[in-house]
Design a protein around this motif. Structure first.
Motif, PDB file in Angstrom:
ATOM      1  N   ALA A 220       0.843  -1.194   0.000  1.00 16.15           N
ATOM      2  CA  ALA A 220       0.000   0.000   0.000  1.00 16.15           C
ATOM      3  C   ALA A 220       0.878   1.242   0.000  1.00 16.15           C
ATOM      4  O   ALA A 220       2.085   1.191   0.272  1.00 16.15           O
ATOM      5  N   MET A 221       0.245   2.364  -0.293  1.00 16.80           N
ATOM      6  CA  MET A 221       0.836   3.674  -0.037  1.00 16.80           C
ATOM      7  C   MET A 221       0.235   4.167   1.271  1.00 16.80           C
ATOM      8  O   MET A 221      -0.989   4.219   1.426  1.00 16.80           O
ATOM      9  N   TYR A 222       1.106   4.504   2.237  1.00 18.83           N
ATOM     10  CA  TYR A 222       0.646   4.886   3.570  1.00 18.83           C
ATOM     11  C   TYR A 222       1.092   6.307   3.872  1.00 18.83           C
ATOM     12  O   TYR A 222       2.263   6.655   3.699  1.00 18.83           O
ATOM     13  N   LEU A 223       0.143   7.134   4.303  1.00 15.87           N
ATOM     14  CA  LEU A 223       0.454   8.497   4.720  1.00 15.87           C
ATOM     15  C   LEU A 223       0.907   8.492   6.173  1.00 15.87           C
ATOM     16  O   LEU A 223       0.171   8.043   7.061  1.00 15.87           O
ATOM     17  N   LEU A 224       2.111   8.969   6.422  1.00 22.61           N
ATOM     18  CA  LEU A 224       2.674   9.093   7.760  1.00 22.61           C
ATOM     19  C   LEU A 224       3.091  10.544   7.947  1.00 22.61           C
ATOM     20  O   LEU A 224       4.028  11.013   7.298  1.00 22.61           O
ATOM     21  N   ASN A 225       2.345  11.253   8.778  1.00 24.70           N
ATOM     22  CA  ASN A 225       2.526  12.693   8.947  1.00 24.70           C
ATOM     23  C   ASN A 225       2.329  13.377   7.590  1.00 24.70           C
ATOM     24  O   ASN A 225       1.223  13.362   7.064  1.00 24.70           O
ATOM     25  N   ARG A 226       3.368  13.914   6.978  1.00 26.42           N
ATOM     26  CA  ARG A 226       3.233  14.591   5.695  1.00 26.42           C
ATOM     27  C   ARG A 226       3.774  13.770   4.534  1.00 26.42           C
ATOM     28  O   ARG A 226       3.796  14.240   3.393  1.00 26.42           O
ATOM     29  N   ASP A 227       4.225  12.540   4.815  1.00 22.95           N
ATOM     30  CA  ASP A 227       4.941  11.755   3.812  1.00 22.95           C
ATOM     31  C   ASP A 227       4.124  10.546   3.366  1.00 22.95           C
ATOM     32  O   ASP A 227       3.613   9.796   4.205  1.00 22.95           O
ATOM     33  N   TRP A 228       4.026  10.343   2.055  1.00 21.32           N
ATOM     34  CA  TRP A 228       3.454   9.114   1.521  1.00 21.32           C
ATOM     35  C   TRP A 228       4.580   8.111   1.350  1.00 21.32           C
ATOM     36  O   TRP A 228       5.572   8.367   0.672  1.00 21.32           O
ATOM     37  N   PRO A 244      -0.666  12.046  11.813  1.00 20.68           N
ATOM     38  CA  PRO A 244      -1.682  11.801  10.795  1.00 20.68           C
ATOM     39  C   PRO A 244      -1.363  10.545   9.984  1.00 20.68           C
ATOM     40  O   PRO A 244      -0.197  10.262   9.694  1.00 20.68           O
ATOM     41  N   GLN A 245      -2.422   9.796   9.634  1.00 14.03           N
ATOM     42  CA  GLN A 245      -2.226   8.585   8.844  1.00 14.03           C
ATOM     43  C   GLN A 245      -3.414   8.351   7.924  1.00 14.03           C
ATOM     44  O   GLN A 245      -4.548   8.702   8.240  1.00 14.03           O
ATOM     45  N   ALA A 246      -3.127   7.763   6.774  1.00 10.95           N
ATOM     46  CA  ALA A 246      -4.143   7.327   5.812  1.00 10.95           C
ATOM     47  C   ALA A 246      -3.469   6.309   4.905  1.00 10.95           C
ATOM     48  O   ALA A 246      -2.249   6.107   4.983  1.00 10.95           O
ATOM     49  N   CYS A 247      -4.246   5.640   4.040  1.00  9.91           N
ATOM     50  CA  CYS A 247      -3.593   4.701   3.118  1.00  9.91           C
ATOM     51  C   CYS A 247      -4.446   4.446   1.889  1.00  9.91           C
ATOM     52  O   CYS A 247      -5.663   4.664   1.879  1.00  9.91           O
ATOM     53  N   TYR A 248      -3.769   3.975   0.831  1.00  6.27           N
ATOM     54  CA  TYR A 248      -4.377   3.432  -0.375  1.00  6.27           C
ATOM     55  C   TYR A 248      -3.845   2.017  -0.542  1.00  6.27           C
ATOM     56  O   TYR A 248      -2.626   1.817  -0.638  1.00  6.27           O
ATOM     57  N   ALA A 249      -4.716   1.009  -0.582  1.00  8.89           N
ATOM     58  CA  ALA A 249      -4.288  -0.370  -0.782  1.00  8.89           C
ATOM     59  C   ALA A 249      -3.973  -0.594  -2.254  1.00  8.89           C
ATOM     60  O   ALA A 249      -4.811  -0.342  -3.123  1.00  8.89           O
ATOM     61  N   GLY A 250      -2.775  -1.103  -2.531  1.00  9.62           N
ATOM     62  CA  GLY A 250      -2.304  -1.148  -3.910  1.00  9.62           C
ATOM     63  C   GLY A 250      -2.670  -2.388  -4.691  1.00  9.62           C
ATOM     64  O   GLY A 250      -2.540  -2.399  -5.913  1.00  9.62           O
ATOM     65  N   GLY A 251      -3.109  -3.474  -4.028  1.00  2.00           N
ATOM     66  CA  GLY A 251      -3.387  -4.703  -4.751  1.00  2.00           C
ATOM     67  C   GLY A 251      -2.081  -5.387  -5.189  1.00  2.00           C
ATOM     68  O   GLY A 251      -1.006  -4.936  -4.850  1.00  2.00           O
ATOM     69  N   PRO A 252      -2.149  -6.495  -5.947  1.00  2.00           N
ATOM     70  CA  PRO A 252      -3.371  -7.095  -6.487  1.00  2.00           C
ATOM     71  C   PRO A 252      -4.176  -7.884  -5.453  1.00  2.00           C
ATOM     72  O   PRO A 252      -5.330  -8.217  -5.694  1.00  2.00           O
ATOM     73  N   GLY A 253      -3.584  -8.181  -4.290  1.00  2.00           N
ATOM     74  CA  GLY A 253      -4.309  -8.885  -3.248  1.00  2.00           C
ATOM     75  C   GLY A 253      -4.634  -7.960  -2.091  1.00  2.00           C
ATOM     76  O   GLY A 253      -4.355  -6.754  -2.130  1.00  2.00           O
ATOM     77  N   PRO A 254      -5.218  -8.496  -1.031  1.00  2.00           N
ATOM     78  CA  PRO A 254      -5.549  -7.673   0.136  1.00  2.00           C
ATOM     79  C   PRO A 254      -4.293  -7.091   0.792  1.00  2.00           C
ATOM     80  O   PRO A 254      -3.203  -7.663   0.720  1.00  2.00           O
ATOM     81  N   PHE A 255      -4.472  -5.961   1.452  1.00  2.00           N
ATOM     82  CA  PHE A 255      -3.448  -5.330   2.281  1.00  2.00           C
ATOM     83  C   PHE A 255      -3.885  -5.497   3.727  1.00  2.00           C
ATOM     84  O   PHE A 255      -4.963  -5.048   4.108  1.00  2.00           O
TER      85      PHE A 255
END
Length: 274
Positions: A220-228, A244-255
């Protein structure tokens, strides 16, 4: 279920030194390639074990927990694993088979096995099988509250616990919870968070809980503070409170990741309470 397990070794002399390892004022990332033989640790009263310490309390950073990735050889284990009577723990098995005894009651744990051990529990752990066993060991100093009893020990397996989908996500984001959110006896939660390919945390979460996130599967791409930051199975993220945190799961399988957070207690005003 699939769980990434480090195997140690040492990179070749011809490999590039550059990696994704980073330690900042608000987060740290420990990539899986750093889990080599030369960064392992050992403990008293254990046989046939080694471990990677991926989190420990640090003043001014994450202060509430420690986390180990433990490898136990066949015939290895301990009759005296925990030396701190105030420590509670979660064990999560990723490979092999382990015999856990709690207050005289024996449990066989295989991959996906999950155990909660309250402070003061009398427990032992051994690998009676023919293959190397591995598990995560998350420890926290239990915060007692007058009028609230400490929780009891229990043993289960991820396969026996249905994930809870997050609202309005159509199952793209779900959490496997081993403890009732309303149970005030527990002052930490260790869960498994699953994102299907394309699933996201759609806003930067910012909260008082500290986090340890070990990626069990996927990327995945994970947001950590100001950095992806790009992360994959075997990586560990360590988040200070309010990072701060957020994420985008990149696939092709589950994250999927094993998540620690401290919960259900006042913020200590005069140092961390034991």
């Amino acid at each position: 279920m699939t769980y990434y397990v480090p195997r140690g070794g040492l990179p070749s002399q011809t490999d590039l030194t550059t990696e994704r390892s980073v330690f900042t004022e608000s987060y740290a990332v420990i990539p899986r390639r750093t889990m080599t033989d030369i960064v392992t640790s050992f403990l008293p009263f254990w046989e046939g074990m080694r471990m990677w310490i991926i989190a420990r309390p640090l003043s001014g950073f994450s202060e509430t927990f420690s986390q180990y990735i433990v490898e136990v050889q066949p015939g290895g284990g301990s009759d005296k694993p925990e030396l701190d009577p105030g420590a509670e723990a979660v064990l999560f098995v990723t490979t092999g088979e382990l015999e856990l005894t709690i207050d005289g009651e024996q449990h066989t744990m295989t991959d996906g096995g999950y155990a909660f051990l309250p402070p003061g529990a009398r427990w032992t752990l051994h690998n009676r099988g023919d293959e190397v066993a591995g598990f995560h060991w998350i420890r926290k100093s239990y915060q007692h509250v007058d009028g609230v009893e400490a929780p009891e020990a229990f043993v289960t397996n991820e396969k026996e616990v249905a994930p809870t989908p997050m609202p309005d996500t159509d199952g793209a984001w779900a959490t496997t919870r081993f403890v009732d959110l309303a149970d005030m006896r527990h002052d930490m939660h260790c869960t498994i968070v699953t994102f299907q390919p394309g699933g996201v945390i759609p806003f930067p979460e910012t909260h008082v809980m500290e986090h340890g996130l070990y990626v069990l599967q996927g990327k995945a791409m994970y947001l950590l503070n100001r950095d992806w930051v790009e992360v994959e199975a075997g990586d560990f993220m360590w988040l200070r409170a309010f990072c701060p945190q957020a994420c985008y799961a990149g696939g092709p399988g589950p994250f999927r990741y094993l998540l620690y957070k401290d919960v259900n207690r006042h913020a200590p005003l005069t140092g961390y309470l034991r």
